[in-house]
Design a protein around this motif. Structure first.
Motif, PDB file in Angstrom:
ATOM      1  N   PRO A 140       0.670  -1.083   0.040  1.00 29.58           N
ATOM      2  CA  PRO A 140       0.087  -0.247   0.074  1.00 29.58           C
ATOM      3  C   PRO A 140       0.825   1.218   0.038  1.00 29.58           C
ATOM      4  O   PRO A 140       0.402   2.265  -0.619  1.00 29.58           O
ATOM      5  CB  PRO A 140      -0.970  -0.324   1.531  1.00 29.58           C
ATOM      6  N   ALA A 141       1.984   1.152   0.653  1.00 34.72           N
ATOM      7  CA  ALA A 141       2.868   2.526   0.584  1.00 34.72           C
ATOM      8  C   ALA A 141       3.515   2.862  -0.802  1.00 34.72           C
ATOM      9  O   ALA A 141       3.662   3.756  -1.057  1.00 34.72           O
ATOM     10  CB  ALA A 141       3.944   2.252   1.616  1.00 34.72           C
ATOM     11  N   VAL A 142       3.556   1.571  -1.649  1.00 33.01           N
ATOM     12  CA  VAL A 142       4.103   1.773  -2.928  1.00 33.01           C
ATOM     13  C   VAL A 142       3.028   2.048  -4.012  1.00 33.01           C
ATOM     14  O   VAL A 142       3.276   2.804  -4.823  1.00 33.01           O
ATOM     15  CB  VAL A 142       5.104   0.719  -3.394  1.00 33.01           C
ATOM     16  N   SER A 197      -2.544   5.143  -7.793  1.00 30.55           N
ATOM     17  CA  SER A 197      -1.461   4.202  -8.777  1.00 30.55           C
ATOM     18  C   SER A 197      -2.102   4.390 -10.266  1.00 30.55           C
ATOM     19  O   SER A 197      -3.315   4.321 -10.460  1.00 30.55           O
ATOM     20  CB  SER A 197      -1.247   3.025  -8.221  1.00 30.55           C
ATOM     21  N   PRO A 198      -1.120   4.318 -11.137  1.00 30.42           N
ATOM     22  CA  PRO A 198      -1.513   4.231 -12.682  1.00 30.42           C
ATOM     23  C   PRO A 198      -2.092   2.984 -12.800  1.00 30.42           C
ATOM     24  O   PRO A 198      -1.633   1.694 -12.127  1.00 30.42           O
ATOM     25  CB  PRO A 198      -0.249   4.546 -13.348  1.00 30.42           C
ATOM     26  N   ALA A 199      -2.858   2.854 -14.081  1.00 29.84           N
ATOM     27  CA  ALA A 199      -3.399   1.483 -14.435  1.00 29.84           C
ATOM     28  C   ALA A 199      -2.199   0.900 -14.794  1.00 29.84           C
ATOM     29  O   ALA A 199      -1.230   1.281 -15.523  1.00 29.84           O
ATOM     30  CB  ALA A 199      -4.534   1.944 -15.309  1.00 29.84           C
ATOM     31  N   THR A 254      12.525  -2.704   3.194  1.00 28.07           N
ATOM     32  CA  THR A 254      11.473  -1.915   2.871  1.00 28.07           C
ATOM     33  C   THR A 254      11.530  -1.258   1.614  1.00 28.07           C
ATOM     34  O   THR A 254      12.614  -0.326   1.318  1.00 28.07           O
ATOM     35  CB  THR A 254      10.919  -0.875   3.889  1.00 28.07           C
ATOM     36  N   PRO A 255      10.819  -1.517   0.616  1.00 24.89           N
ATOM     37  CA  PRO A 255      10.564  -0.838  -0.900  1.00 24.89           C
ATOM     38  C   PRO A 255      10.592   0.680  -0.767  1.00 24.89           C
ATOM     39  O   PRO A 255       9.701   1.169   0.205  1.00 24.89           O
ATOM     40  CB  PRO A 255       9.572  -1.692  -1.643  1.00 24.89           C
TER      41      PRO A 255
END
Length: 213
Positions: free
Chosen positions: A137-139, A145-147, A208-209
């Protein structure tokens, strides 16, 4: 009257004698143009001149044509291993993997490398196809977020490595992948870097990413 032979002028005789003496002295003097004991320099050979030629830096001819994911520098590239021709398909994936591993030597513990690779692969699939975005969810913030731009059926990770990115608290997963876009154009050799930072919680550390820029 008896004729007497003509005598040359005295000045001419003196000049002739002086010039002769000077010539003899000059012939007997050593050559002072080169210091005594010094070797006469020779012109450089063609081999030596060729050895001083400008060397071309060897940079890896990576398959990258597209870079996505979080920003930042990728792993230091140290060589330029041979790569298979683009469009070779799954048969060339093993060669791409070997090229990555030879260009960027491993520098992480094996366990951490496996964890990072698993996360990087999942992040790339979620980013490209939309599958599994809820896990990050953070990324991939909901509604922002784009499709997905690529079809899940054509998506394939060709090769991947995990390496440190600077200090021990940062890492990057470098992935080479293939997929068809919405228009149906299939392209392999796409490149994505996902960057991670080490975080600690309750005495345990995890990777973490970093959100995309």
């Amino acid at each position: 009257m008896t004729a007497h032979p003509t005598r040359p002028p005295r000045l001419l005789l003196v000049v002739t004698v002086v010039l002769a003496v000077v010539g003899i002295v000059l012939l007997t003097l050593p050559d002072r143009t080169t210091p005594p004991g010094a070797a006469v320099p020779e012109p450089p050979s063609q081999t030596a001149a060729a050895g001083r030629g400008t060397a071309s830096p060897a940079g890896p001819a990576g398959p990258a044509r597209e870079v996505s994911g979080a920003g930042g520098a990728g792993p230091p590239r140290t060589a330029s291993p041979p790569l298979p021709p683009q469009g070779e398909g799954p048969a060339g994936d093993a060669a791409v993997q070997r090229a990555l591993e030879e260009a960027w030597p491993a520098d992480l513990p094996a366990r951490e490398g496996r964890q990072l690779l698993a996360a990087g692969r999942a992040l790339l699939r979620a980013d490209a196809t939309g599958i599994g975005r809820a896990r990050w969810p953070a990324v991939f913030p909901a509604g922002r977020s784009p499709a997905p731009a690529f079809g899940a059926g054509s998506f394939r990770i060709q090769a991947a490595i995990a390496r440190r990115n600077g200090d021990y608290g940062r890492a990057v997963v470098h992935l080479v992948w293939a997929a068809a876009d919405r228009g149906g154009t299939f392209t392999d050799g796409r490149v994505t870097d996902w960057h991670f930072t080490r975080t600690s919680a309750k005495g345990a550390s995890r990777w973490t990413p970093q959100p995309r820029i």
